[in-house]
Every structure is written in C-alpha cells, then in structure tokens.
Design a protein around this motif. Sequence first.
Motif, PDB file in Angstrom:
ATOM      1  N   LYS A  18     -47.555 -38.167 -25.142  1.00 34.50           N
ATOM      2  CA  LYS A  18     -48.090 -39.134 -26.287  1.00 34.50           C
ATOM      3  C   LYS A  18     -49.216 -38.969 -27.223  1.00 34.50           C
ATOM      4  O   LYS A  18     -49.646 -39.111 -28.291  1.00 34.50           O
ATOM      5  CB  LYS A  18     -47.622 -40.138 -25.771  1.00 34.50           C
ATOM      6  N   PHE A  19     -50.482 -38.574 -25.902  1.00 37.10           N
ATOM      7  CA  PHE A  19     -52.429 -38.956 -26.245  1.00 37.10           C
ATOM      8  C   PHE A  19     -52.446 -36.853 -27.113  1.00 37.10           C
ATOM      9  O   PHE A  19     -53.016 -37.363 -28.267  1.00 37.10           O
ATOM     10  CB  PHE A  19     -52.924 -39.094 -25.382  1.00 37.10           C
ATOM     11  N   GLU A  20     -51.383 -36.182 -26.493  1.00 36.04           N
ATOM     12  CA  GLU A  20     -51.449 -34.800 -27.476  1.00 36.04           C
ATOM     13  C   GLU A  20     -50.403 -35.618 -29.055  1.00 36.04           C
ATOM     14  O   GLU A  20     -51.163 -34.642 -29.972  1.00 36.04           O
ATOM     15  CB  GLU A  20     -50.285 -33.704 -26.617  1.00 36.04           C
ATOM     16  N   ARG A  21     -49.694 -35.654 -28.959  1.00 34.85           N
ATOM     17  CA  ARG A  21     -49.173 -36.443 -30.546  1.00 34.85           C
ATOM     18  C   ARG A  21     -49.885 -37.023 -31.766  1.00 34.85           C
ATOM     19  O   ARG A  21     -50.089 -36.800 -33.026  1.00 34.85           O
ATOM     20  CB  ARG A  21     -47.720 -37.076 -30.144  1.00 34.85           C
ATOM     21  N   ASP A  22     -50.956 -37.568 -30.885  1.00 33.43           N
ATOM     22  CA  ASP A  22     -51.503 -38.675 -31.233  1.00 33.43           C
ATOM     23  C   ASP A  22     -52.917 -37.950 -31.919  1.00 33.43           C
ATOM     24  O   ASP A  22     -53.975 -38.685 -32.503  1.00 33.43           O
ATOM     25  CB  ASP A  22     -51.934 -39.817 -30.586  1.00 33.43           C
ATOM     26  N   GLY A  23     -53.203 -36.836 -31.577  1.00 36.58           N
ATOM     27  CA  GLY A  23     -54.553 -36.096 -31.623  1.00 36.58           C
ATOM     28  C   GLY A  23     -55.421 -36.096 -30.532  1.00 36.58           C
ATOM     29  O   GLY A  23     -57.366 -35.883 -30.541  1.00 36.58           O
ATOM     30  N   VAL A  24     -55.287 -37.922 -29.083  1.00 33.18           N
ATOM     31  CA  VAL A  24     -56.218 -37.572 -27.946  1.00 33.18           C
ATOM     32  C   VAL A  24     -56.822 -36.301 -27.570  1.00 33.18           C
ATOM     33  O   VAL A  24     -57.718 -36.003 -27.310  1.00 33.18           O
ATOM     34  CB  VAL A  24     -55.614 -38.787 -27.664  1.00 33.18           C
ATOM     35  N   SER A  25     -55.154 -35.972 -27.077  1.00 35.85           N
ATOM     36  CA  SER A  25     -55.033 -33.967 -26.046  1.00 35.85           C
ATOM     37  C   SER A  25     -54.970 -33.047 -26.775  1.00 35.85           C
ATOM     38  O   SER A  25     -54.383 -33.282 -27.943  1.00 35.85           O
ATOM     39  CB  SER A  25     -54.331 -34.754 -25.042  1.00 35.85           C
ATOM     40  N   PRO A  26     -55.475 -31.952 -26.272  1.00 39.20           N
ATOM     41  CA  PRO A  26     -55.650 -30.921 -27.031  1.00 39.20           C
ATOM     42  C   PRO A  26     -54.230 -30.128 -27.049  1.00 39.20           C
ATOM     43  O   PRO A  26     -53.828 -30.954 -26.668  1.00 39.20           O
ATOM     44  CB  PRO A  26     -56.459 -29.803 -26.438  1.00 39.20           C
ATOM     45  N   LYS A  27     -53.620 -30.029 -27.700  1.00 42.30           N
ATOM     46  CA  LYS A  27     -52.489 -29.111 -27.714  1.00 42.30           C
ATOM     47  C   LYS A  27     -52.534 -28.197 -26.886  1.00 42.30           C
ATOM     48  O   LYS A  27     -53.618 -27.534 -26.252  1.00 42.30           O
ATOM     49  CB  LYS A  27     -52.173 -28.362 -29.620  1.00 42.30           C
ATOM     50  N   GLY A  28     -50.943 -28.551 -26.288  1.00 45.28           N
ATOM     51  CA  GLY A  28     -50.911 -26.824 -25.189  1.00 45.28           C
ATOM     52  C   GLY A  28     -50.997 -27.400 -24.012  1.00 45.28           C
ATOM     53  O   GLY A  28     -50.657 -27.243 -23.062  1.00 45.28           O
ATOM     54  N   LEU A  29     -52.037 -29.160 -23.937  1.00 46.03           N
ATOM     55  CA  LEU A  29     -51.532 -29.944 -22.399  1.00 46.03           C
ATOM     56  C   LEU A  29     -50.948 -30.187 -22.111  1.00 46.03           C
ATOM     57  O   LEU A  29     -50.527 -29.572 -20.924  1.00 46.03           O
ATOM     58  CB  LEU A  29     -52.965 -30.759 -23.278  1.00 46.03           C
ATOM     59  N   THR A  30     -50.121 -30.366 -22.281  1.00 45.66           N
ATOM     60  CA  THR A  30     -48.588 -30.836 -21.786  1.00 45.66           C
ATOM     61  C   THR A  30     -48.106 -29.813 -21.024  1.00 45.66           C
ATOM     62  O   THR A  30     -47.695 -30.455 -20.620  1.00 45.66           O
ATOM     63  CB  THR A  30     -47.455 -31.282 -22.811  1.00 45.66           C
ATOM     64  N   GLU A  31     -48.035 -28.428 -21.898  1.00 41.13           N
ATOM     65  CA  GLU A  31     -47.079 -27.578 -21.260  1.00 41.13           C
ATOM     66  C   GLU A  31     -48.146 -27.031 -20.670  1.00 41.13           C
ATOM     67  O   GLU A  31     -47.431 -26.901 -19.020  1.00 41.13           O
ATOM     68  CB  GLU A  31     -46.996 -26.692 -22.524  1.00 41.13           C
ATOM     69  N   ALA A  32     -48.615 -27.097 -20.595  1.00 33.11           N
ATOM     70  CA  ALA A  32     -49.447 -26.174 -19.090  1.00 33.11           C
ATOM     71  C   ALA A  32     -49.554 -27.522 -17.711  1.00 33.11           C
ATOM     72  O   ALA A  32     -49.442 -26.258 -16.893  1.00 33.11           O
ATOM     73  CB  ALA A  32     -51.633 -26.380 -19.603  1.00 33.11           C
ATOM     74  N   ILE A  33     -49.608 -28.580 -18.125  1.00 31.02           N
ATOM     75  CA  ILE A  33     -49.531 -29.281 -16.462  1.00 31.02           C
ATOM     76  C   ILE A  33     -48.304 -29.189 -16.196  1.00 31.02           C
ATOM     77  O   ILE A  33     -47.796 -29.165 -15.396  1.00 31.02           O
ATOM     78  CB  ILE A  33     -49.904 -30.476 -17.038  1.00 31.02           C
ATOM     79  N   ARG A  34     -46.941 -29.324 -17.566  1.00 31.58           N
ATOM     80  CA  ARG A  34     -45.580 -29.060 -17.246  1.00 31.58           C
ATOM     81  C   ARG A  34     -45.625 -27.849 -15.945  1.00 31.58           C
ATOM     82  O   ARG A  34     -45.009 -27.864 -15.150  1.00 31.58           O
ATOM     83  CB  ARG A  34     -44.786 -29.283 -18.131  1.00 31.58           C
ATOM     84  N   THR A  35     -45.729 -26.466 -16.820  1.00 31.90           N
ATOM     85  CA  THR A  35     -45.820 -25.254 -16.239  1.00 31.90           C
ATOM     86  C   THR A  35     -46.317 -25.185 -14.948  1.00 31.90           C
ATOM     87  O   THR A  35     -45.614 -24.800 -13.870  1.00 31.90           O
ATOM     88  CB  THR A  35     -46.784 -23.758 -16.852  1.00 31.90           C
ATOM     89  N   ARG A  36     -47.176 -26.153 -14.458  1.00 29.02           N
ATOM     90  CA  ARG A  36     -47.374 -26.281 -12.498  1.00 29.02           C
ATOM     91  C   ARG A  36     -46.701 -27.051 -12.141  1.00 29.02           C
ATOM     92  O   ARG A  36     -46.843 -27.026 -11.389  1.00 29.02           O
ATOM     93  CB  ARG A  36     -49.261 -26.568 -12.455  1.00 29.02           C
TER      94      ARG A  36
END
Length: 355
Positions: free
Chosen positions: A276-294
């Motif tokens: 949600k925060f990546e969608r809203d531009g609060v978190s950088p693009k790709g961060l969700t996927e980086a966390i998900r991968t781990r």
Amino acid sequence: MSVVHVAFNDKSYDVKIDNNLHTQIGSEVASVWTPRKIAILTDSNVGPLYLADTQVQLENAGFEVLPLVVPAGEQSKSLVVAGDLIGQLAAHGFTRGDGLIALGGGVVGDLGGVVASLYMRGIAFIQIATSLTAQVDSSVGGKTAVNLGQTKNIAGSFYQPDLVLVDSTYLDTLSKRDLVEGYGEVVKTSALDSLDFFAYTGQIKSVSDIYQHAQELSQRSIAYKAKIVMADEKESGQRQFLNFGHTLGHAIELLAHGGLRHGEAVAIGMIAITEKFERDGVSPKGLTEAIRTRLVAVGLPTTSEFIGQPEFFNHLINDKKNHGGTLNLVALSAVGKPIIFKKNVTDMPAFIEQN
C-alpha cells in the motif's frame, strides 16, 4: 560468545549469544543472582526436552527450583493462567528476593515477564530463549503481555530481565514451521536496520541457511532492537518502528484462530502494508518484492484472505496501537529508514482496498 549490553537509566543487563550456553546455565545464572528460590516456567513442548537438565544445573549451582509447566500455545497467554502461576509461587513461599526464569519461546517469555512483574510487585526475571522468535526479538526489550479475549497483548507491562541467554542449539528441536515463523521477525528487523543487514537476509535461500546463520541472525537482530529500546524504552517514539507489519499482522493472526503463527502473520502484514505504501509513493518501487523474495525463500506466507474482511477492520479498531482513532502505521521510506505514518481508523478500508 557475543554479548549485547542493554542499558537504561535504572537497569542494565546482558544478552549472551553462544552455542554452549545450554551447558552453562547454572554458572550464568549464578553470575547475576545470589542463591534463592527459582521458578522455571516452561511449556509442554519445551519442558520434556530441556526442563530436567536446566533444573539439575540450577540446583547444582545452589538454587532451589520450582518447575512450572503450562500448555504450549497462545492460549496460555491469559490472565487466568498468569493468576494460577502467581498462586503457585505464593503457595511455595516465594518472596521478593526470589526469581523466575522463562525457559521457552515468545509465549513463555511474555507470560513469565507478566508473572514476574506482578508477583509481590516484581521479582527477578531471566529469559532463556529456545525459539527463533524469542532469540531474535521477543526476549529483549522488556515488553511483556497476555491476551484478553480477542485482543492480543492488551494486558502487560514493561519489565526488563536481569539476563537473556540465546543458544541456537535449542533450535534443533523445533519443527520447521516453528523455526521459519521466527525468521519473519528477522526479515522485519533487517529491513528496518540497514542495507547491510537487508543484504545479509538476501543471502538466506533455504531453511538450512537459517540454521547455519542462526547465531549471526540473532546477534544482528538483537543489536538493532537493543539500540531502539535503549533510546525509547516505553514505546513513545522510535520503538514503534518495531511494529512494522504488526498492526495488520495481529488482525490477521486473530482471525486465523490459531491457524497462523505470529511470525507468519507478521510476514503477511509486512507485505500488505508495504504494497500500500509503495502504491502511494511512500515506499520505493520494488521494496515489496524484495521483502517478499526473502519470505518466500524459506516458505513464509505473504497473502491472506482475511485482509479486507469486516472483522479485519474491527480488529484494527481494537488494536492497542489505536490512539484515539488514529493508527501509527510503520512505513519504510527506504531500507533502513522507517517512518511513522498516521492513519485514521475510519480511513483504513479505503487505504487497504484501493488498487
């Protein structure tokens, strides 16, 4: 041996991390406590494995030991169980000069801390962490609590231990699922801490990697948490960063009614909030996927059907982090750069459900 020193204005203690500590319990406890009565609190999973040996070591070191065993699982984190344990301490003549050791994971640590803080207004307390969750997170920092009804961790206190012992050989007897759920907290901490720690978790590609690197994962996680809690013991400021993934995760955990472990729910919560925060531009693009991968690398879940259900939002309203209708959500503006993002509870449905 690695030692992380935790110091507050009126209290300090060491977190000792070493794979031989399970053989040195008597001497380690004797280094901080004079001879006294000790209650060893454990659960029905850990007790059959480690209680007898722990008791012998403490008795050989001159302590009088009372073993206390509760059923394994979240249901033991209750005021009823805490009251029963307090009654047993009183029945055995424990005084303010005696102590309690929590031998177990997060549930036993939380419950033990509550009992120790309440009995005679506070007796000495030590944690021997046997789960990965406890070894990387819950045994350090002094937050103790029990659940009440459907509200998690609603009754508790800040109560610091005198010593924490972390020995990763205890992890050998955990089920794979119980080990992996603790790794959810490691990924959380690495994302909060630094690019260096986040890169380190990026090298964990399997469950066997967790075992291999357990001691280093504990040391890094505890060092970060100690730094945060020493700066903000009572969670009035930056200690709230440690709630990353927890606000949504707790709601999911409660709706699962035991079907999810705490670390599994936190893993799902981290992904949901970061999306949600990546969608809203609060978190950088790709961060969700980086966390998900781990998380996916070791088999942790990252989605839940409970997100967005009416009961999900009801649990957010009842969350202990609801401050007058406002939730302090934790976002990452970048890896190692957490921020608090205030969101009105009434705005949460739109925040969660918007694509």
